[in-house]
Design an enzyme around this catalytic site. Structure first.
Site, PDB file in Angstrom:
ATOM      1  N   GLU A 153       0.976  -1.381   0.055  1.00 29.53           N
ATOM      2  CA  GLU A 153      -0.084  -0.256  -0.165  1.00 29.53           C
ATOM      3  C   GLU A 153       0.724   1.356  -0.150  1.00 29.53           C
ATOM      4  OE1 GLU A 153       0.845  -2.067   2.518  1.00 29.53           O
ATOM      5  OE2 GLU A 153      -0.363  -1.793   4.408  1.00 29.53           O
TER       6      GLU A 153
ATOM      7  N   GLU B 125      17.439  -7.159  10.780  1.00 27.70           N
ATOM      8  CA  GLU B 125      17.292  -6.793   9.952  1.00 27.70           C
ATOM      9  C   GLU B 125      16.898  -4.802  10.043  1.00 27.70           C
ATOM     10  OE1 GLU B 125      14.082  -7.221   6.970  1.00 27.70           O
ATOM     11  OE2 GLU B 125      15.537  -7.689   5.467  1.00 27.70           O
TER      12      GLU B 125
ATOM     13  N   SER C 215       8.662  -9.219   4.736  1.00 25.07           N
ATOM     14  CA  SER C 215       9.071  -9.378   6.520  1.00 25.07           C
ATOM     15  C   SER C 215       8.978 -10.209   6.742  1.00 25.07           C
ATOM     16  CB  SER C 215       8.590  -7.665   7.308  1.00 25.07           C
ATOM     17  OG  SER C 215       7.421  -8.062   7.300  1.00 25.07           O
TER      18      SER C 215
ATOM     19  N   CYS D 158      16.537  -6.586  -0.143  1.00 23.53           N
ATOM     20  CA  CYS D 158      16.804  -7.988   0.824  1.00 23.53           C
ATOM     21  C   CYS D 158      17.701  -8.963   0.560  1.00 23.53           C
ATOM     22  CB  CYS D 158      14.934  -8.788   0.313  1.00 23.53           C
ATOM     23  SG  CYS D 158      15.388  -9.733  -1.142  1.00 23.53           S
TER      24      CYS D 158
HETATM   25  P1  NAD Z   1       6.291  -6.071   4.546  1.00 26.34           P
HETATM   26  O1  NAD Z   1       5.933  -7.723   5.805  1.00 26.34           O
HETATM   27  O2  NAD Z   1       5.824  -4.862   6.039  1.00 26.34           O
HETATM   28  O3  NAD Z   1       4.703  -6.322   4.026  1.00 26.34           O
HETATM   29  C1  NAD Z   1       4.798  -6.696   2.976  1.00 26.34           C
HETATM   30  C2  NAD Z   1       3.451  -7.326   2.328  1.00 26.34           C
HETATM   31  O4  NAD Z   1       2.710  -7.811   3.539  1.00 26.34           O
HETATM   32  C3  NAD Z   1       2.751  -5.636   1.878  1.00 26.34           C
HETATM   33  O5  NAD Z   1       2.007  -6.285   0.897  1.00 26.34           O
HETATM   34  C4  NAD Z   1       2.012  -5.115   3.034  1.00 26.34           C
HETATM   35  O6  NAD Z   1       1.101  -4.709   3.009  1.00 26.34           O
HETATM   36  C5  NAD Z   1       1.343  -6.530   3.888  1.00 26.34           C
HETATM   37  N1  NAD Z   1       1.292  -6.855   5.832  1.00 26.34           N
HETATM   38  C6  NAD Z   1       1.668  -6.143   6.251  1.00 26.34           C
HETATM   39  N2  NAD Z   1       1.488  -6.014   7.527  1.00 26.34           N
HETATM   40  C7  NAD Z   1       0.833  -7.376   7.597  1.00 26.34           C
HETATM   41  C8  NAD Z   1      -0.280  -8.113   8.271  1.00 26.34           C
HETATM   42  N3  NAD Z   1      -0.362  -7.191  10.003  1.00 26.34           N
HETATM   43  N4  NAD Z   1      -0.919  -8.731   7.755  1.00 26.34           N
HETATM   44  C9  NAD Z   1      -1.328  -9.424   6.827  1.00 26.34           C
HETATM   45  N5  NAD Z   1       0.037  -9.067   5.936  1.00 26.34           N
HETATM   46  C10 NAD Z   1       0.116  -7.269   6.006  1.00 26.34           C
HETATM   47  O7  NAD Z   1       7.039  -5.514   4.456  1.00 26.34           O
HETATM   48  P2  NAD Z   1       8.332  -4.121   3.456  1.00 26.34           P
HETATM   49  O8  NAD Z   1       8.138  -3.277   4.573  1.00 26.34           O
HETATM   50  O9  NAD Z   1       7.025  -4.387   2.548  1.00 26.34           O
HETATM   51  O10 NAD Z   1       8.879  -5.147   2.358  1.00 26.34           O
HETATM   52  C11 NAD Z   1      10.151  -5.206   2.982  1.00 26.34           C
HETATM   53  C12 NAD Z   1      10.727  -6.433   3.649  1.00 26.34           C
HETATM   54  O11 NAD Z   1      10.606  -7.571   2.481  1.00 26.34           O
HETATM   55  C13 NAD Z   1      12.067  -6.613   4.411  1.00 26.34           C
HETATM   56  O12 NAD Z   1      12.090  -7.425   5.121  1.00 26.34           O
HETATM   57  C14 NAD Z   1      12.718  -7.088   3.019  1.00 26.34           C
HETATM   58  O13 NAD Z   1      13.646  -8.328   3.512  1.00 26.34           O
HETATM   59  C15 NAD Z   1      11.505  -8.134   2.815  1.00 26.34           C
HETATM   60  N6  NAD Z   1      11.705  -8.574   1.294  1.00 26.34           N
HETATM   61  C16 NAD Z   1      12.386  -9.765   1.117  1.00 26.34           C
HETATM   62  C17 NAD Z   1      12.462 -10.137   0.133  1.00 26.34           C
HETATM   63  C18 NAD Z   1      13.513 -11.800  -1.070  1.00 26.34           C
HETATM   64  O14 NAD Z   1      12.676 -12.004  -1.830  1.00 26.34           O
HETATM   65  N7  NAD Z   1      13.534 -12.838   0.269  1.00 26.34           N
HETATM   66  C19 NAD Z   1      12.616  -9.707  -1.267  1.00 26.34           C
HETATM   67  C20 NAD Z   1      12.296  -8.030  -1.265  1.00 26.34           C
HETATM   68  C21 NAD Z   1      11.675  -7.723   0.645  1.00 26.34           C
END
Ligand code: NAD
Length: 498
Positions: free
Chosen positions: A177, A383, A227, A282
């Site tokens: 979002e 992280e 995450s 990541c």
């Molecule tokens: P995030 O976990 O906050 O959000 C990811 C998705 O989950 C979003 O679409 C969000 O709307 C949804 N979300 C958030 N909170 C939620 C909840 N309580 N319940 C259900 N859905 C929820 O991650 P972010 O901050 O958008 O991205 C950064 C993270 O992603 C970092 O930890 C990074 O390392 C990781 N990442 C990993 C990879 C990989 O391939 N391993 C690649 C890119 C990013």
């Protein structure tokens, strides 16, 4: 003007009906630039129903025709790359050139999907028993959903979406979002390329949307990238609802620097891998493990480079590093730096005080470099996801490998050395999914697959390449005989030897 961003359902843009919206900001200025709709359970249900109805015909469409849509998509993305990159930079903050690089890595997966007819072809064995043949095919799962993070708003939807639809599924994208505009353009391009209505849809939302996808009986599989705490939740909730789930999560990537490494190359690599995209990758390197006596020489070369990083808005072509995605996230990153100082690490370069004239409300900070970090500190264990690089000293190569292996995360790692034996030993023994040898960010190309180990992943498939084909399809094996009627009679025994 503040834009309104809705959903893309059944082949068209639609406004949200839940009455709930989220704010989208420009990280360089802090301005609110859009309100994004946050879907209700009913809106998710509508999208799933439409996807389910459309998927049967799409699955029956010859893969050759499905891949022709991918060829058109590839051309459209290439044509619109500047528009998409601009939209991405304005909401994420990364530099325009880096945004184009991200789109390029997403395009690679679209290119892989252009060969889906080849990648999905089955196996055939003649004469598995007398006059009996057997063959295996892979068939799509049905309706699948992708939940994506803010940091790669185009690349990751391409990783999931191109593979999911090329293999014959209907795909629902639930992007972050925080930066929904670039994925909205991508979704329209899928439609323009010839994707039937309902096969690639985008529903914006938050936890309500995610939970409703996780529980929906007609969603067969979930791909998640984000995450670790959320990924763990998505994996456990989705599998408890009998879904196939892959969740790729957080990271703390170590680069091991051997005393024989070419230090100029190593420092160049660390600058890009540690501070590119403000560390919001990541696969960013956030820990440099200096082995033996290389630490002082490394810090001497690295510190002036970090201190002179050119920080500015992503659309300024002279910027090397843009702002962090939100003010809240920047404050969290700064909080980690404060904690590192309190814990006794040496802050060699302090980027906390950076101010940019004309961009006082932007989420900027300068690069930070810590030395003498130890493995018990939060700046080592967690992280941070910001422009903060920790240098840890290791007495020996074995101690460096132990650090890499003892860390909770296992996404990527790299070794910089001129010695083949050290490199080979490291690659063979590290407990990490993706390993670079003199390559700082070893993100595999599309025809290999991406995925970490340990707390960086839940589920057991990589996310694109042949692993993606396997994730988005299920195996069916057919055994056939065409008896002439001459040979007959019931067979009561299980046939053990053919
Ligand atoms: P995030 O976990 O906050 O959000 C990811 C998705 O989950 C979003 O679409 C969000 O709307 C949804 N979300 C958030 N909170 C939620 C909840 N309580 N319940 C259900 N859905 C929820 O991650 P972010 O901050 O958008 O991205 C950064 C993270 O992603 C970092 O930890 C990074 O390392 C990781 N990442 C990993 C990879 C990989 O391939 N391993 C690649 C890119 C990013």
């Amino acid at each position: 003007m503040v834009a309104q961003i809705g959903h893309f359902i059944d082949g068209k843009k639609v406004a949200g009906t839940s009455g709930r919206t989220g704010e989208v900001t420009n990280p360089a200025t802090g301005e609110i630039t859009a309100h994004v709709a946050l879907a209700s359970v009913a809106e998710i249900d509508t999208a799933v129903r439409i996807a389910k109805a459309a998927q049967t015909g799409w699955a029956a469409t010859p893969p050759l025709r499905r891949q022709r849509v991918m060829f058109r998509l590839k051309e459209l993305i290439e044509k619109r790359i500047d528009d998409i990159a601009r939209a991405l930079t304005l909401e994420h903050g990364k530099t325009f050139e880096d945004a184009k690089g991200e789109i390029g890595r997403g395009l690679e997966v679209v290119e892989f999907a252009c060969g889906i007819a080849h990648h999905m072809r089955g196996d055939f064995t003649e004469q598995v028993a007398s006059d009996m043949d057997s063959w295996s095919v892979r068939q799509p799962l049905g309706v699948v959903a992708g939940i994506t993070p803010f940091n790669f708003p185009i690349m990751i939807p391409c990783w999931m979406g191109a593979m999911a639809v090329a293999t014959g599924n209907a795909f629902i994208l639930k992007p972050s979002e925080k930066d929904p505009s670039a994925p909205a353009i991508l979704t329209e391009l899928f439609a323009e390329a010839g994707m039937p209505a309902g096969i690639f849809q985008m529903v914006n939302g938050d936890k309500v949307a995610v939970d409703s996808l996780l529980a929906h009986p007609d969603v067969a599989a979930i791909s998640f990238v984000g995450s670790t705490p959320i990924g763990r939740y998505v994996y456990h909730t989705g599998t408890a609802h009998d879904k196939r789930v892959q969740a790729l999560c957080g990271a703390k990537n170590h680069m091991v620097i051997m005393p024989d490494a070419d230090l100029d190359q190593t420092v160049d690599a660390l600058m890009g891998a540690g501070y590119g995209a403000a560390g919001e990758r990541c696969m960013a390197i956030s820990v440099a493990v200096a082995v033996g006596d290389v630490g002082d020489r490394l810090i001497a070369k690295l510190a002036p480079r970090v201190a002179s990083l050119k920080v500015g808005p992503g659309l300024d072509p002279t910027s090397e590093m843009g702002p962090l995605v939100t003010r809240q996230h920047r404050d969290k990153v700064m909080g980690y730096v404060d904690q590192g100082v309190k814990d006794g690490a040496k802050l060699v370069v302090d980027g906390r005080g950076l101010k940019l004239q004309g961009y006082e409300n932007g989420n900027f900070m300068g690069g930070c470099l810590f030395d003498n970090v130890t493995t018990d500190m939060s700046i080592y264990k967690d992280e941070i996801f910001g422009p903060v690089l920790s240098v840890v000293r290791a007495k020996s190569f074995d101690q460096a490998i132990a650090m890499v292996n003892d860390h909770a995360y296992g996404n990527g790692t790299a070794i910089f050395t001129r010695d083949g034996d050290s490199a080979r030993t490291f690659a063979a023994n590290c407990k990490i999914g993706m390993v670079g040898i003199n390559v700082p960010i070893p993100v595999p190309v599309a025809y290999h697959s991406f995925g970490g180990w340990k707390s960086s992943v839940f589920g057991d498939h990589g996310i694109y390449g042949m692993e993606g084909v396997r994730f988005y399809t299920k195996l069916k094996t057919i055994t056939a005989r065409w008896p002439t009627g001459i040979r007959g009679g019931a067979e009561f025994n299980f046939s053990g030897r053919n």
